[in-house]
Design a protein around this motif. Structure first.
Motif, PDB file in Angstrom:
ATOM      1  N   UNK A 226      -4.262  13.049  -8.200  1.00 52.61           N
ATOM      2  CA  UNK A 226      -4.603  13.854  -6.947  1.00 52.61           C
ATOM      3  C   UNK A 226      -4.907  12.871  -5.916  1.00 52.61           C
ATOM      4  N   UNK A 227      -4.980  11.481  -6.255  1.00 52.43           N
ATOM      5  CA  UNK A 227      -5.143  10.670  -4.870  1.00 52.43           C
ATOM      6  C   UNK A 227      -4.143  10.593  -3.997  1.00 52.43           C
ATOM      7  N   UNK A 228      -4.045  10.477  -2.616  1.00 53.03           N
ATOM      8  CA  UNK A 228      -3.005  10.337  -1.733  1.00 53.03           C
ATOM      9  C   UNK A 228      -2.642   8.976  -1.612  1.00 53.03           C
ATOM     10  N   UNK A 229      -3.507   7.919  -1.739  1.00 48.58           N
ATOM     11  CA  UNK A 229      -3.426   6.521  -1.374  1.00 48.58           C
ATOM     12  C   UNK A 229      -3.561   5.703  -2.589  1.00 48.58           C
ATOM     13  N   UNK A 230      -2.719   4.432  -2.807  1.00 49.03           N
ATOM     14  CA  UNK A 230      -2.578   3.630  -3.891  1.00 49.03           C
ATOM     15  C   UNK A 230      -1.971   2.327  -3.536  1.00 49.03           C
ATOM     16  N   UNK A 231      -1.383   1.961  -4.650  1.00 52.57           N
ATOM     17  CA  UNK A 231      -0.578   0.857  -4.359  1.00 52.57           C
ATOM     18  C   UNK A 231       0.859   0.894  -5.096  1.00 52.57           C
ATOM     19  N   UNK A 232       1.882   0.280  -4.624  1.00 46.69           N
ATOM     20  CA  UNK A 232       3.210   0.206  -5.576  1.00 46.69           C
ATOM     21  C   UNK A 232       4.008  -1.065  -5.423  1.00 46.69           C
ATOM     22  N   UNK A 233       4.721  -1.336  -6.433  1.00 40.95           N
ATOM     23  CA  UNK A 233       5.293  -2.515  -6.491  1.00 40.95           C
ATOM     24  C   UNK A 233       6.582  -2.413  -7.491  1.00 40.95           C
TER      25      UNK A 233
ATOM     26  N   UNK B 175      -0.256   2.126  -8.721  1.00 39.28           N
ATOM     27  CA  UNK B 175      -1.862   2.136  -9.295  1.00 39.28           C
ATOM     28  C   UNK B 175      -2.504   3.176  -8.299  1.00 39.28           C
ATOM     29  N   UNK B 176      -3.349   4.085  -8.836  1.00 36.66           N
ATOM     30  CA  UNK B 176      -3.714   5.141  -7.855  1.00 36.66           C
ATOM     31  C   UNK B 176      -5.341   5.222  -8.537  1.00 36.66           C
ATOM     32  N   UNK B 177      -6.156   5.309  -7.618  1.00 35.83           N
ATOM     33  CA  UNK B 177      -7.719   5.449  -7.847  1.00 35.83           C
ATOM     34  C   UNK B 177      -7.933   6.897  -8.717  1.00 35.83           C
ATOM     35  N   UNK B 178      -8.810   6.547  -9.623  1.00 34.21           N
ATOM     36  CA  UNK B 178      -9.154   7.668 -10.578  1.00 34.21           C
ATOM     37  C   UNK B 178     -10.791   7.622 -10.583  1.00 34.21           C
ATOM     38  N   UNK B 179     -11.001   8.652 -11.464  1.00 34.60           N
ATOM     39  CA  UNK B 179     -12.988   8.568 -11.470  1.00 34.60           C
ATOM     40  C   UNK B 179     -13.189   7.161 -12.216  1.00 34.60           C
TER      41      UNK B 179
ATOM     42  N   UNK C  88      -1.470  22.654  -3.250  1.00 35.29           N
ATOM     43  CA  UNK C  88      -2.311  22.911  -4.614  1.00 35.29           C
ATOM     44  C   UNK C  88      -3.991  23.124  -4.007  1.00 35.29           C
ATOM     45  N   UNK C  89      -4.013  23.184  -2.879  1.00 36.53           N
ATOM     46  CA  UNK C  89      -5.411  23.415  -2.422  1.00 36.53           C
ATOM     47  C   UNK C  89      -6.393  22.049  -1.999  1.00 36.53           C
ATOM     48  N   UNK C  90      -7.400  21.923  -1.918  1.00 33.98           N
ATOM     49  CA  UNK C  90      -8.322  20.829  -1.722  1.00 33.98           C
ATOM     50  C   UNK C  90      -8.636  20.164  -2.959  1.00 33.98           C
ATOM     51  N   UNK C  91      -8.693  20.956  -4.066  1.00 33.27           N
ATOM     52  CA  UNK C  91      -8.796  20.234  -5.508  1.00 33.27           C
ATOM     53  C   UNK C  91      -7.794  19.134  -5.805  1.00 33.27           C
ATOM     54  N   UNK C  92      -6.714  19.235  -5.432  1.00 34.71           N
ATOM     55  CA  UNK C  92      -5.825  18.325  -5.801  1.00 34.71           C
ATOM     56  C   UNK C  92      -4.788  17.775  -4.533  1.00 34.71           C
ATOM     57  N   UNK C  93      -5.235  16.653  -3.854  1.00 27.30           N
ATOM     58  CA  UNK C  93      -4.444  16.571  -2.576  1.00 27.30           C
ATOM     59  C   UNK C  93      -3.009  16.271  -2.766  1.00 27.30           C
ATOM     60  N   UNK C  94      -2.563  15.277  -3.838  1.00 28.83           N
ATOM     61  CA  UNK C  94      -1.278  14.814  -3.719  1.00 28.83           C
ATOM     62  C   UNK C  94      -0.703  14.681  -5.338  1.00 28.83           C
ATOM     63  N   UNK C  95       0.577  14.692  -5.531  1.00 31.98           N
ATOM     64  CA  UNK C  95       1.022  14.426  -6.907  1.00 31.98           C
ATOM     65  C   UNK C  95       2.228  13.670  -6.178  1.00 31.98           C
TER      66      UNK C  95
ATOM     67  N   UNK D 120       0.811  -1.213   0.045  1.00 30.75           N
ATOM     68  CA  UNK D 120       0.068   0.034   0.031  1.00 30.75           C
ATOM     69  C   UNK D 120       0.630   1.192  -0.172  1.00 30.75           C
ATOM     70  N   UNK D 121       0.528   2.243  -0.769  1.00 31.10           N
ATOM     71  CA  UNK D 121       1.229   3.384  -0.844  1.00 31.10           C
ATOM     72  C   UNK D 121       0.310   4.383  -0.102  1.00 31.10           C
ATOM     73  N   UNK D 122       0.821   5.230   0.775  1.00 34.40           N
ATOM     74  CA  UNK D 122       0.045   6.124   1.527  1.00 34.40           C
ATOM     75  C   UNK D 122       0.760   7.373   1.890  1.00 34.40           C
ATOM     76  N   UNK D 123       0.628   8.612   1.170  1.00 30.76           N
ATOM     77  CA  UNK D 123       1.504   9.552   1.514  1.00 30.76           C
ATOM     78  C   UNK D 123       1.030  10.447   2.678  1.00 30.76           C
ATOM     79  N   UNK D 124      -0.295   9.945   3.412  1.00 32.15           N
ATOM     80  CA  UNK D 124      -0.620  10.498   4.590  1.00 32.15           C
ATOM     81  C   UNK D 124      -0.389   9.602   5.727  1.00 32.15           C
TER      82      UNK D 124
END
Length: 318
Positions: free
Chosen positions: A268-275, A284-288, A241-248, A171-175
């Motif tokens: 702009x998602x702060x969580x995902x997964x990495x390998x 892999x990051x969640x998108x719309x 970047x404000x609330x519109x984009x949390x993390x790059x 799991x990747x979590x920048x927070x």
């Protein structure tokens, strides 16, 4: 004139045949009934007999179709928007009379038989349409509820797919709370410091890497060793970047000579997964409604198969 018995010629006023002597037979012709139960010519103004007048369900329900079949062309006004409904009722009231005048009929019985069939078809078609409408009114909400539940299930499945870790990854979590404040790399000590004025900076061996607006929001997440002995260090850039984009994110490609940044990437998602597999690092990051896949290979970043080129908008040094 000829004798009906022997065929010999006769005078027109002869009472008997001069050859065979047979008397001429006088045949009485049937009287012609001039009081016909139908109008001999379409459009004639003959009186309407009893049994013609009355309401016509066929003309009412089938209106313009009935009008064509009964040569009552004025009924085509039923096709005209806004005023057509007036003609529909007029056809119901006066349709039978118009059909009697505008079309030839063998008899009143023939007329009524045909008009009865028109009415049966009109009522039958309307009854079927009414049943279909009722069934549609019942089925439509049920189908809508079904599709809503299906979409909810699909969204849940998509969400699960975007948050599930990659095979062999993590799991990747920048927070996360336990993120490193410093990393020892082949290029030197990479660390994040906060100055007396409260602003942060990313330093390499004590020297600030960047001085742009994003510099105060960058911090290291993880280091990946490559086959060459060099490293790819994942950096998060968040908060500025404000609330519109949390993390790059971006990578610092480190070797003994220093570090080189890749372009910023992410959803702009702060969580995902990495390998990591060999020198290939996959995120892999969640998108719309889906998951976005970012791959670092040979120093090149690709997002969903497309190369991410460095521009003024995705330069981490700005």
């Amino acid at each position: 004139m000829f004798c009906s018995h022997c065929g010999a010629p006769m005078a027109p006023d002869a009472a008997a045949c001069t050859v065979c002597g047979k008397a001429v037979a006088i045949v009485a012709l049937p009287a012609v009934n001039l009081d016909k139960p139908f109008s001999p010519t379409p459009g004639a103004s003959a009186d309407i007999p009893d049994g013609v007048k009355g309401w016509s369900w066929g003309a009412f329900f089938l209106n313009w179709i009935w009008a064509i079949g009964n040569r009552s062309w004025i009924g085509l006004i039923a096709l005209v928007p806004y005023v057509g409904w007036i003609m529909v009722f007029w056809l119901g009231f006066k349709g039978r009379e118009m059909a009697w005048k505008n079309k030839q009929w063998d008899s009143l019985e023939h007329f009524n038989r045909v008009q009865r069939k028109w009415s049966q078809w009109g009522v039958g078609i309307m009854a079927v349409a009414l049943i279909i409408g009722i069934l549609g009114a019942i089925a439509a909400p049920a189908y809508q509820d079904y599709t809503t539940r299906e979409r909810a299930v699909q969204r849940a499945a998509d969400q699960a797919a975007t948050t599930a870790p990659l095979a062999g990854g993590s799991i990747l979590d920048s927070n996360a709370d336990n993120l490193p404040t410093s990393l020892r790399t082949v290029a030197g000590l990479l660390e994040r410091r906060t100055g007396a004025d409260g602003t942060g900076a990313l330093l390499l061996d004590g020297q600030a890497l960047f001085t742009g607006e994003d510099a105060g929001w960058q911090f290291p997440l993880r280091s990946f060793t490559l086959a060459s002995g060099n490293e790819a260090i994942l950096i998060a850039s968040s908060g500025g970047r404000g609330n519109s984009c949390e993390t790059l994110f971006y990578f610092l490609l480190a070797d003994a000579a220093g570090v080189t940044p890749t372009p910023l990437f992410g959803t702009c998602a702060a969580q995902g997964s990495i390998a990591q597999r060999g020198d290939t690092i996959t995120i892999k990051l969640p998108d719309v409604n889906r998951a976005s896949t970012i791959v670092l290979q040979n120093g090149v970043v690709r997002a969903d198969g497309q190369v991410v080129s460095l521009t003024g908008l995705n330069d981490p040094s700005r």
